[in-house]
Enzyme design. Sequence first.
Site, mmCIF file in Angstrom:
data_model
loop_
_atom_site.group_PDB
_atom_site.id
_atom_site.type_symbol
_atom_site.label_atom_id
_atom_site.label_comp_id
_atom_site.label_asym_id
_atom_site.label_seq_id
_atom_site.Cartn_x
_atom_site.Cartn_y
_atom_site.Cartn_z
ATOM 1 N N HIS A 74 1.148 -1.217 0.178
ATOM 2 C CA HIS A 74 -0.282 -0.189 0.429
ATOM 3 C C HIS A 74 1.069 1.207 -0.029
ATOM 4 O O HIS A 74 0.838 1.952 -0.872
ATOM 5 C CB HIS A 74 -1.146 -0.148 1.048
ATOM 6 C CG HIS A 74 -1.600 1.422 0.941
ATOM 7 N ND1 HIS A 74 -2.091 1.928 0.650
ATOM 8 C CD2 HIS A 74 -1.613 1.742 2.281
ATOM 9 C CE1 HIS A 74 -2.928 2.687 0.917
ATOM 10 N NE2 HIS A 74 -2.354 3.677 2.196
ATOM 11 N N HIS A 102 3.786 7.236 5.051
ATOM 12 C CA HIS A 102 3.087 7.760 5.932
ATOM 13 C C HIS A 102 2.223 6.554 7.018
ATOM 14 O O HIS A 102 1.204 7.817 7.417
ATOM 15 C CB HIS A 102 2.146 8.175 4.277
ATOM 16 C CG HIS A 102 0.981 7.188 3.799
ATOM 17 N ND1 HIS A 102 1.219 6.061 3.275
ATOM 18 C CD2 HIS A 102 -0.106 6.398 4.242
ATOM 19 C CE1 HIS A 102 0.271 5.593 2.773
ATOM 20 N NE2 HIS A 102 -0.590 5.477 3.468
ATOM 21 N N GLU A 124 0.766 6.288 12.655
ATOM 22 C CA GLU A 124 -0.911 5.825 13.077
ATOM 23 C C GLU A 124 -0.682 3.879 13.080
ATOM 24 O O GLU A 124 -1.699 3.097 14.007
ATOM 25 C CB GLU A 124 -1.193 5.630 11.680
ATOM 26 C CG GLU A 124 -2.955 5.167 12.131
ATOM 27 C CD GLU A 124 -3.320 6.537 11.978
ATOM 28 O OE1 GLU A 124 -3.700 7.761 12.724
ATOM 29 O OE2 GLU A 124 -4.870 6.422 13.262
ATOM 30 N N ASP A 125 -0.090 3.031 11.678
ATOM 31 C CA ASP A 125 -0.077 2.019 12.441
ATOM 32 C C ASP A 125 0.551 0.670 12.912
ATOM 33 O O ASP A 125 0.898 -0.735 13.092
ATOM 34 C CB ASP A 125 -0.725 1.315 11.211
ATOM 35 C CG ASP A 125 -2.239 1.936 10.746
ATOM 36 O OD1 ASP A 125 -2.709 1.856 11.157
ATOM 37 O OD2 ASP A 125 -1.907 1.695 9.098
#
Length: 488
Positions: A52, A76, A80-81
């Site tokens: 991704h 990016h 967050e992940d």
Amino acid sequence: MSDLNKNYNKLLKTIKTTQPNADLNLVELAFEFAKTAHQGQKRMSGEEYIFHPLATAQKLAEMKLSAPIIIAGLLHDVPEDTDYTLEDIKKNFGEEVAGLVEGITKLGTIKYRGIERYIENLRKMFFAMAADLRVIIIKFADRLHNLKTLYALPRNKQIRIASEVLEIYAPIANRLGMYEMKGLLEEESFKYLYPKEYNWLKNLVEEQSKQKEKYLNKIIKFVKQELAAENIKSLEVKGRIKQLYSLYKKLLKHNKDINRVYDFIAIRIIVKDIPTCYAVLGILHKKLKPLKGRIKDYIAQPKPNGYSSLHTTVFTPEGEIIEIQIRTREMEEEAEYGIAAHWYYDEKGSLKPGRKAKWIEELTKWQKELSENEKILEKLKIDVFQDRIFVFTPNGDVIDMANGATPVDFAYYVHTDVGNKCVGALINNHIASLDTALKSGDVVEILTDKNRKYPNSDWLKFVKTSLAKNKIKSALGKRTLIDKFLKK
Ligand code: MN
């Protein structure tokens, strides 16, 4: 070679062709870093997660964007992940990349709670990012790949994400003059939102294109000959087919009769400068009868988003109707990439100067159109923008306040009672003192004590907003009155 390596090599190749001076070592490092960080994670499609961010970076590279933007595309989703933090990114890739990744992460903080509120929040946030529109461009590339793997999600999520794109992202891309991106976003979401119409149109267009291909090639040949006869050198003459979603919108206006959509197929002529554009228009009109009312001079009067080109619709020698678009190479790039074209690198590797201002102006104009309230309007002027911060409630609502605003200001913005009963604050989940200056993107949670009745008069020394000041004074005024009353 594995698919992953194949995709990665494609990325390197794209970067090499668009910017020979880019630091490929740093790109390599970012790829390895993202790969390690996302190790073991899978997408809903079953793919390794790393595909991704790699696809996101690929799109950015194809848009000829600079290395820091591509690197930020690779990274990016890391903060967050994964277990790696923004701090890790800053250490390894520097402030610029970390700033971009931080912007993307903040945009992700907005949660979906009903379309109206969501749109409002997202708009605000997009404007908060106006200072660095590169963040929005990365977000587009990110969203585009999400759309491409949408088939793996349940139907209700497909609809939600696709309508979000159609209602918010695509119009913003359009407004920023990013026609290519707008088209791609619309095409992908159209497929999921109106599957029946999409398939109907797809077949219709395939059929029509086959029919029209012959005469299209003929007219291209004709145009080339005519220009050559007048000693005009065209850089490129090509056909283009209207994208399905914009064709769909047009068809709705014309009772679904494709013969009434004149720009279904158009030819585009690219020449070296503006005088040549007008010269070409003159030459073609001598030979091909123009359709009344269809000559548009977007060079003298560009569209609000900056789109420039000459358009005319003519009868071909065979009596077919076709639209012709004439423009310079620069206009062509602007039309495809819009605002993103401003982050192209010239040969020396520096940014093209001076053109950003025009876009900021456009954004301001747009914001003006959106807003009905004169006062809000004033506040949103871009120059004042730098004095505003945008912070989140734990629910994902965006509150904008004056620069330097503190958790106490925030508390009064949420509700007078929250302000009066405020005893502490969490900023991004960490306890913070009440006089901390908030920063854009902070998530602020106010801790209250329901037994507390009055604000602290010391707060007046540090609050920044007149709203908080007035409310504190008013609450303290009441207390003074009650104290007097009790003493009697
Ligand atoms: Mn993503």
